[in-house]
Structure formats: structure tokens, C-alpha cells
Design a protein around this motif. Structure first.
Motif, PDB file in Angstrom:
ATOM      1  N   UNK A   1       1.985 -15.482  10.196  1.00 32.22           N
ATOM      2  CA  UNK A   1       2.923 -15.233   9.365  1.00 32.22           C
ATOM      3  C   UNK A   1       2.785 -13.678   9.045  1.00 32.22           C
ATOM      4  N   UNK A   2       1.698 -13.167   9.095  1.00 30.16           N
ATOM      5  CA  UNK A   2       1.459 -11.484   8.687  1.00 30.16           C
ATOM      6  C   UNK A   2       1.766 -10.626   9.973  1.00 30.16           C
ATOM      7  N   UNK A   3       2.174 -11.289  11.206  1.00 27.51           N
ATOM      8  CA  UNK A   3       2.317 -10.563  12.359  1.00 27.51           C
ATOM      9  C   UNK A   3       3.573  -9.797  12.351  1.00 27.51           C
ATOM     10  N   UNK A   4       4.889 -10.155  11.550  1.00 29.69           N
ATOM     11  CA  UNK A   4       5.908  -9.453  11.571  1.00 29.69           C
ATOM     12  C   UNK A   4       5.682  -8.020  10.990  1.00 29.69           C
ATOM     13  N   UNK A   5       4.785  -8.155   9.689  1.00 32.14           N
ATOM     14  CA  UNK A   5       4.366  -7.252   8.897  1.00 32.14           C
ATOM     15  C   UNK A   5       3.857  -6.012   9.527  1.00 32.14           C
ATOM     16  N   UNK A   6       2.737  -6.574  10.410  1.00 37.42           N
ATOM     17  CA  UNK A   6       2.184  -5.567  11.243  1.00 37.42           C
ATOM     18  C   UNK A   6       2.832  -4.945  12.208  1.00 37.42           C
TER      19      UNK A   6
ATOM     20  N   UNK B   1       9.900 -13.379   4.107  1.00 37.11           N
ATOM     21  CA  UNK B   1       9.517 -14.702   4.892  1.00 37.11           C
ATOM     22  C   UNK B   1       7.964 -14.665   5.089  1.00 37.11           C
ATOM     23  N   UNK B   2       7.530 -13.565   5.702  1.00 36.65           N
ATOM     24  CA  UNK B   2       5.931 -13.345   6.085  1.00 36.65           C
ATOM     25  C   UNK B   2       5.005 -13.734   4.569  1.00 36.65           C
ATOM     26  N   UNK B   3       5.447 -13.082   3.489  1.00 35.35           N
ATOM     27  CA  UNK B   3       4.742 -13.135   2.450  1.00 35.35           C
ATOM     28  C   UNK B   3       4.874 -14.594   1.679  1.00 35.35           C
ATOM     29  N   UNK B   4       5.813 -15.042   1.788  1.00 35.92           N
ATOM     30  CA  UNK B   4       6.194 -16.398   1.149  1.00 35.92           C
ATOM     31  C   UNK B   4       5.290 -17.450   1.863  1.00 35.92           C
ATOM     32  N   UNK B   5       5.438 -17.331   3.228  1.00 37.85           N
ATOM     33  CA  UNK B   5       4.473 -18.244   4.051  1.00 37.85           C
ATOM     34  C   UNK B   5       2.895 -18.131   3.910  1.00 37.85           C
ATOM     35  N   UNK B   6       2.618 -16.770   3.634  1.00 36.40           N
ATOM     36  CA  UNK B   6       1.241 -16.289   3.606  1.00 36.40           C
ATOM     37  C   UNK B   6       0.713 -16.906   2.333  1.00 36.40           C
TER      38      UNK B   6
ATOM     39  N   UNK C   1       8.361   0.733  -7.159  1.00 38.33           N
ATOM     40  CA  UNK C   1       9.518   0.340  -6.166  1.00 38.33           C
ATOM     41  C   UNK C   1       9.294   0.244  -4.874  1.00 38.33           C
ATOM     42  N   UNK C   2       8.015   1.064  -4.277  1.00 43.78           N
ATOM     43  CA  UNK C   2       7.695   1.029  -2.913  1.00 43.78           C
ATOM     44  C   UNK C   2       7.031  -0.496  -2.655  1.00 43.78           C
ATOM     45  N   UNK C   3       6.277  -1.175  -3.461  1.00 40.69           N
ATOM     46  CA  UNK C   3       5.803  -2.398  -3.440  1.00 40.69           C
ATOM     47  C   UNK C   3       6.817  -3.548  -3.382  1.00 40.69           C
ATOM     48  N   UNK C   4       7.961  -3.215  -4.123  1.00 42.12           N
ATOM     49  CA  UNK C   4       9.089  -4.169  -4.258  1.00 42.12           C
ATOM     50  C   UNK C   4       9.808  -4.176  -3.170  1.00 42.12           C
ATOM     51  N   UNK C   5      10.209  -2.841  -2.470  1.00 44.57           N
ATOM     52  CA  UNK C   5      10.773  -2.810  -1.114  1.00 44.57           C
ATOM     53  C   UNK C   5       9.915  -3.403  -0.014  1.00 44.57           C
ATOM     54  N   UNK C   6       8.836  -3.254  -0.081  1.00 48.18           N
ATOM     55  CA  UNK C   6       7.854  -4.029   0.782  1.00 48.18           C
ATOM     56  C   UNK C   6       7.766  -5.404   0.987  1.00 48.18           C
ATOM     57  N   UNK C   7       7.965  -5.805  -0.071  1.00 51.87           N
ATOM     58  CA  UNK C   7       7.936  -7.561  -0.381  1.00 51.87           C
ATOM     59  C   UNK C   7       9.476  -7.994   0.111  1.00 51.87           C
ATOM     60  N   UNK C   8      10.312  -7.233  -0.092  1.00 50.00           N
ATOM     61  CA  UNK C   8      11.820  -7.522  -0.078  1.00 50.00           C
ATOM     62  C   UNK C   8      11.998  -7.619   1.615  1.00 50.00           C
TER      63      UNK C   8
END
Length: 244
Positions: free
Chosen positions: A229-234, A145-150, A134-141
Motif C-alpha cells: 500500500x505504501x509502495x506508490x507513496x515511496x 488510496x495508499x493511505x486509506x488502505x494503510x 497545507x503540505x500535509x493535506x496535499x500529501x494525503x490528497x
């Protein structure tokens, strides 16, 4: 009660019709056209293709986009050769635009087929799960945008895989299509430019260098885009640690 069960069974089977069509089309395409989607076929038919393009430019563009989209949708061999062909026939521009549009159309088709068959049900199961899944799913949600571009920008992620993963996670079609269109743009431009120079390669009796995307002057800018692309995640992780 029996009618309801029958209706549910029919509904379940109907969800798999698009996937079955994709699988059948892929098997048929590999069998019928596998030998015609390689670099050798392009080299042998280059003069005929150029003559047809010169006589029927609009029809050639329409046919090219349609064939390229079908190659991607049915996961047939030859997507790279198709990209090179786009550059060979239409130059780097508008060839790159045709390549990107066709690849996006084909990717969206297989995305919709997979999501219709598996995506919604799997996404519901992931949403209802607990713990790490569930944590992985929430993180992807939170970082779609960042993960799709990556996954589009990183050269080592197979295009087919990048089409399937978002479908399993119930990503909206618009978000998938936009990230695909812009995410594949750097690589598509590189390979289209290689295709634009195929005339000289053919004249020398050589084959194009498809490893060009891994050369430092090409790879480093793409990796820079991956970092953006990963900047927003960071930033989200940093804010979470600081309690902001």
C-alpha cells in the motif's frame, strides 16, 4: 437580512442532525444493549441462534448484516464479537463476506454523518491554510488510496478512527467504501475463521484467542500488504527527489 441569517442558522444546525442522531443512537445502544453484545451473550444463546439460522437462513443473514452495520455506525461495543458471530453462524465463507459488507455499510454511514457535520468545512480550512498543514493535506490528497488502505490494514489503527479521519479530509465516498471493503478483508477473514471454530471453543468452556492476528504467520502477510500500500507513496517520493 434577518431571513438570510435565520436560513444560514438553520442550515448550520441541519448539518449536525446526522451526528446528533449517531450520538443519541450510540448512547441508547450502549445503555440498552451493552450487556448483549459480549462474548458471554453469544455463548449463552448459541443454540437458539443456530436453530433460528437453520429455520430462517435468509432472514438471519439480513438481520445479522443490519445489526452488524448498526453496531459499526453507532460505534457500539461488540464489533469483534459480531465478526466472530458471522463465522460461527455462516462459516468462514460466506461469513467473511457478510462481515465485510456489514462493516463497510456501517462505516460508510458514520463517514457520511461526520462529513456532513464537520468534514466539508474542515477540509476547506485545511485547503486554505499555509505552511506545514497545507503540505500535509496535499500529501494525503496525492496518496489517498495508499493511505486509506494503510489505515485499514494496520491492526493497531482503531476502526472508529479510520472512519473519522477520511471524513475530515473530504475523501470521496466511493474511494472510502472501496478501500474499507478491501482493506478490512485480511483481518475480517482471520477473525471470521476464528468464529467458525467457536463450536469447539464453547465445548471446551474456553474463550477464543483474539490475539491471533498478532501471531507472526498472520501479522507478517498483513504487514506485507501494508508495504504494498505504501509502495506508490515511496515511488512518488523517489521520483520527486530525482526530479522526474
Amino acid at each position: 437580512m434577518t431571513d438570510a441569517v435565520t436560513e444560514n442558522s438553520r442550515s448550520s444546525l441541519a448539518r449536525f442532525v446526522p451526528i446528533a442522531a449517531i450520538a443519541a443512537g450510540a448512547a441508547l445502544g450502549w445503555w440498552l444493549f451493552g450487556d448483549y453484545l459480549g462474548f458471554e451473550a453469544l455463548a449463552e444463546n448459541r443454540e437458539a441462534l443456530i436453530a433460528f439460522r437453520d429455520a430462517n437462513y435468509v432472514a438471519t443473514v439480513a438481520a445479522f448484516v443490519a445489526v452488524y452495520a448498526l453496531i459499526v455506525a453507532f460505534s457500539l461495543p461488540g464489533a469483534t464479537v459480531a465478526t466472530l458471530t458471522g463465522g460461527f453462524l455462516f462459516a468462514t465463507f460466506p461469513g467473511a463476506l457478510f462481515n465485510i459488507a456489514a462493516a463497510t455499510l456501517g462505516a460508510s454511514a458514520i463517514f457520511l454523518a461526520v462529513r456532513a457535520g464537520f468534514g466539508a468545512r474542515l477540509a476547506a480550512r485545511l485547503e486554505g491554510s499555509e505552511g506545514l498543514v497545507k503540505k500535509i493535506k496535499d500529501g494525503l490528497d496525492e496518496n489517498q488510496w495508499s493511505m486509506l488502505f494503510l489505515i485499514r490494514l494496520v491492526p493497531v489503527v482503531p476502526f472508529f478512527v479510520a472512519n473519522l479521519v477520511p471524513a475530515f479530509l473530504d475523501v470521496p465516498l466511493r474511494r472510502f467504501a472501496v478501500s474499507t471493503f478491501f482493506g478490512i478483508m485480511p483481518g475480517a477473514i482471520v477473525y471470521t475463521s476464528v468464529g467458525a471454530g467457536l463450536g469447539e471453543v464453547f465445548a471446551r468452556g474456553e474463550t477464543p484467542d483474539l490475539g491471533i492476528i498478532f501471531q507472526p504467520q498472520i501479522l507478517l502477510p498483513i504487514l506485507g500488504l501494508c508495504a504494498l500500500a505504501l509502495l506508490p507513496v515511496g515511488l512518488r517520493l523517489l521520483r520527486g527527489r530525482r526530479g522526474l
